[in-house]
Design a protein around this motif. Structure first.
Motif, PDB file in Angstrom:
ATOM      1  N   VAL A 357     -54.329  -4.605  12.738  1.00 29.79           N
ATOM      2  CA  VAL A 357     -53.560  -4.458  11.504  1.00 29.79           C
ATOM      3  C   VAL A 357     -52.268  -3.694  11.800  1.00 29.79           C
ATOM      4  O   VAL A 357     -52.295  -2.654  12.469  1.00 29.79           O
ATOM      5  N   ALA A 358     -51.171  -4.231  11.295  1.00 30.75           N
ATOM      6  CA  ALA A 358     -49.876  -3.536  11.360  1.00 30.75           C
ATOM      7  C   ALA A 358     -49.446  -3.206   9.944  1.00 30.75           C
ATOM      8  O   ALA A 358     -49.113  -4.101   9.161  1.00 30.75           O
ATOM      9  N   ASN A 359     -49.466  -1.932   9.618  1.00 28.36           N
ATOM     10  CA  ASN A 359     -49.044  -1.474   8.287  1.00 28.36           C
ATOM     11  C   ASN A 359     -47.579  -1.064   8.381  1.00 28.36           C
ATOM     12  O   ASN A 359     -47.222   0.109   8.382  1.00 28.36           O
ATOM     13  N   GLY A 360     -46.723  -2.088   8.471  1.00 27.07           N
ATOM     14  CA  GLY A 360     -45.316  -1.895   8.781  1.00 27.07           C
ATOM     15  C   GLY A 360     -45.040  -2.453  10.161  1.00 27.07           C
ATOM     16  O   GLY A 360     -45.749  -2.148  11.120  1.00 27.07           O
ATOM     17  N   ILE A 361     -44.022  -3.302  10.275  1.00 28.44           N
ATOM     18  CA  ILE A 361     -43.721  -3.959  11.543  1.00 28.44           C
ATOM     19  C   ILE A 361     -42.486  -3.319  12.152  1.00 28.44           C
ATOM     20  O   ILE A 361     -41.411  -3.281  11.540  1.00 28.44           O
ATOM     21  N   GLY A 362     -42.640  -2.798  13.373  1.00 24.59           N
ATOM     22  CA  GLY A 362     -41.528  -2.139  14.033  1.00 24.59           C
ATOM     23  C   GLY A 362     -41.270  -0.750  13.460  1.00 24.59           C
ATOM     24  O   GLY A 362     -42.057  -0.213  12.678  1.00 24.59           O
ATOM     25  N   ASP A 363     -40.139  -0.174  13.846  1.00 25.52           N
ATOM     26  CA  ASP A 363     -39.790   1.169  13.398  1.00 25.52           C
ATOM     27  C   ASP A 363     -38.314   1.201  13.029  1.00 25.52           C
ATOM     28  O   ASP A 363     -37.442   1.297  13.888  1.00 25.52           O
ATOM     29  N   ASP A 370     -40.507  -2.648   7.405  1.00 31.18           N
ATOM     30  CA  ASP A 370     -41.218  -1.369   7.285  1.00 31.18           C
ATOM     31  C   ASP A 370     -42.293  -1.428   6.213  1.00 31.18           C
ATOM     32  O   ASP A 370     -43.304  -0.726   6.300  1.00 31.18           O
ATOM     33  N   ASP A 371     -42.069  -2.266   5.200  1.00 31.77           N
ATOM     34  CA  ASP A 371     -42.995  -2.351   4.070  1.00 31.77           C
ATOM     35  C   ASP A 371     -43.840  -3.626   4.113  1.00 31.77           C
ATOM     36  O   ASP A 371     -44.392  -4.044   3.104  1.00 31.77           O
ATOM     37  N   THR A 372     -43.955  -4.244   5.270  1.00 37.52           N
ATOM     38  CA  THR A 372     -44.740  -5.467   5.445  1.00 37.52           C
ATOM     39  C   THR A 372     -46.039  -5.167   6.177  1.00 37.52           C
ATOM     40  O   THR A 372     -46.047  -4.396   7.142  1.00 37.52           O
ATOM     41  N   VAL A 373     -47.125  -5.761   5.709  1.00 36.79           N
ATOM     42  CA  VAL A 373     -48.437  -5.614   6.350  1.00 36.79           C
ATOM     43  C   VAL A 373     -48.815  -6.950   6.996  1.00 36.79           C
ATOM     44  O   VAL A 373     -48.727  -8.005   6.349  1.00 36.79           O
ATOM     45  N   GLY A 406     -53.105 -13.040   8.074  1.00 39.50           N
ATOM     46  CA  GLY A 406     -52.479 -12.814   6.777  1.00 39.50           C
ATOM     47  C   GLY A 406     -51.268 -11.896   6.875  1.00 39.50           C
ATOM     48  O   GLY A 406     -51.115 -11.126   7.832  1.00 39.50           O
ATOM     49  N   VAL A 407     -50.407 -11.980   5.868  1.00 39.73           N
ATOM     50  CA  VAL A 407     -49.240 -11.115   5.785  1.00 39.73           C
ATOM     51  C   VAL A 407     -48.989 -10.799   4.318  1.00 39.73           C
ATOM     52  O   VAL A 407     -49.178 -11.647   3.442  1.00 39.73           O
TER      53      VAL A 407
END
Length: 522
Positions: A357-363, A370-373, A406-407
């Motif tokens: 799970v990525a709770n925010g992609i990249g930095d 930043d607000d995408t899961v 999912g996204v």
């Protein structure tokens, strides 16, 4: 500030606690202590302001014989002082109101209640294997959850939830004895649109501590009616906080216990924890008014489940999670066309799942990322038929597989809305225990075939009132996705095999659900 006013403030704060029980005193006094510290600081500041105002008034009286220009300045100062005094009185009134609100929230009530009501409208459409169709253009339901929470001490708390779920103008579950076994099965007691009975959806106590047997390992223990639906990843589209299990392969109401151990302090790895779970899915017990009440019977053995959840790493943004469970003495209906004949025990099941799970992609690439899961999950099931029995259409152990991606991302047409896209695929012998998934056409994650889903969730009034529009489409390759574990309701025959066996009118080829809901939570 006058002394009686200070006394009245203290009296309100203290007397508000006099009706508290011994069990609630800890949390009440902790909250009161924090608020009183804030009040003490505010009162000192207000007292200083009033003393300054009084001193200014005295100076003005001494300067009555000053020049007219000075009198004008003094007059302006007086008006400013009056405004200052008025502001002080208003702040004291606000402070008193805050104390009153504090007492209302800490007045000895043993359970804090919350309401979660949802109206949903579903458009359901099924294409059967023989080409015929079945549908319901406007299936409407009321769902009510009454949430209960109480922290008796720093370490011990209780959580419960009562539930009501009913179709508009109808009661189901008892009208047709031939399918009563499915309708009233305990794993989905509050997820089906039943009747106007308020049921217990969850009820359990939780004990937590920062150390385990002298080690630096925070841990918990809990037992009761488990919060085991709307688990990890499924909760995203359901707009809920995630329950404990991983929803890819288990999503049912359950009675049992769990114990969690946080290992990051001893391992040095962020977010590492392990959680043990066990429970009973169905009891083998005679009725109360029997020769031997609650004794074992000659019918199905009790269904038991044990499991382990392990998160090896989670830094708050990225995480890797895994889950294993074993379910014993699973069942199927003896005759799917006449369920009054009851169930039979057919075997056991092993299930494994893991996800990233990525709770925010990249930095800092963009606010949008930043607000995408984003998540990807894989799962495997392994059947273990009893001797002489078959599971999912086979007398041999069979492996099933499922993948899910999912996204969820911010809305491009509103400030607070969220969009979501999901896809999952299941193989011929894939078997999940996800009967309580909140999809009226059946669990999409149980599909032996392909499932597609898109949804939009929009807060209307803060986080209190929201709406959602959701589209779910399932294209089945094999039958039995929403049946039980044997070879009657759960037989994994292909769509062509179902047609050849004359079951084309009883097997769903494709299904879709278009849902709109309004939801109130407070």
């Amino acid at each position: 500030m006058k002394k009686p006013l200070l006394l009245s403030l203290a009296t309100i704060a203290i007397l508000g606690t006099t009706n508290l029980s011994a069990e609630s005193m800890y949390d009440q006094f902790q909250a009161m202590k924090l608020e009183m510290q804030k009040m003490k600081k505010e009162i000192e500041e207000l007292k200083a302001k009033q003393h300054t105002a009084v001193a200014d008034e005295a100076d003005d009286e001494d300067e009555e014989e000053a020049s007219s220009d000075n009198k004008k300045v003094a007059s302006a100062d007086d008006e400013e002082d009056d405004d200052e005094e008025m502001s002080v009185e208003e702040q004291l009134a606000d402070l008193q109101e805050s104390i009153s609100d504090l007492n209302k929230h800490t007045n000895g009530n043993h359970i804090k209640l919350g309401v979660d009501y949802r109206f949903a409208l579903d458009n359901l459409h099924y294409k059967m294997a023989d080409g015929s169709t079945q549908k319901n253009d406007a299936f409407m339901t009321n769902r009510l959850w009454i949430n209960m929470n109480w922290a008796a001490t720093k370490n011990l708390s209780f959580t419960g939830q009562l539930a009501y779920n009913k179709a508009f103008g109808a009661r189901s579950g008892a009208s047709n004895p031939a399918n009563a076994s499915f309708e009233t099965f305990d794993w989905i007691a509050n997820e089906n649109a039943y009747n106007d009975t308020l049921r217990v959806r969850s009820a359990y106590f939780l004990y937590k501590n920062d150390t385990f047997m002298g080690t630096d390992v925070p841990w918990t223990f809990s037992i009761g009616r488990r919060p085991s639906t709307n688990g990890h990843l499924v909760n995203l589209r359901d707009d809920d906080h995630a329950a404990s299990p991983m929803g890819h392969n288990i999503n049912v109401e359950f009675d049992g216990l769990s114990s969690k151990f946080v290992l990051e302090n001893v391992s040095g790895i962020d977010g590492m924890y392990v959680k043990f779970c066990a429970g009973r899915g169905m009891s083998n017990a005679a009725p109360r008014f029997n020769t031997a009440p609650y004794a074992d019977t000659n019918s199905n053995a009790a269904i038991d489940l044990v499991g382990l959840i392990f998160t090896p790493w989670s830094d708050g943004q990225y995480s890797v999670n895994s889950q294993y469970y074993y379910a014993g003495n699973l069942i199927d209906v003896v005759n799917p066309n006449d369920q009054t004949q009851g169930f039979e025990t057919v075997g056991n099941l092993h299930a494994i799942t893991a996800n990233f799970v990525a709770n925010g992609i990249g930095d800092g690439i963009s606010d949008f990322l930043d607000d995408t899961v984003f998540f990807i999950s894989g799962a495997m099931s392994i059947t273990e038929p009893d001797s002489g029995k078959s599971m999912l259409g086979s007398t041999q152990s069979q492996n099933g597989y499922s993948e899910w991606i999912g996204v969820q991302y911010p809305s491009l047409i509103s400030e607070e809305g969220r969009w979501g896209l999901e896809y999952n695929h299941g193989s011929k012998y894939w078997r999940s225990i996800t009967y309580a998934e909140d999809t009226n056409i059946g669990s999409k994650l149980a599909a032996r075939g392909n499932a597609y889903e898109a949804y939009f969730t929009e807060p209307l009034i803060d986080d209190i009132l929201s709406l959602q529009i959701r589209y779910t489409y399932i294209d089945y390759n094999y039958a039995g996705s929403n049946g039980f574990f044997g070879s009657t309701s759960g037989n994994a025959m292909s769509i062509d095999e179902a047609i050849a066996a004359g079951l084309g009118s009883q097997v769903v080829d494709t299904a879709q659900d278009i849902r709109f809901y309004l939801r109130y939570r407070y």
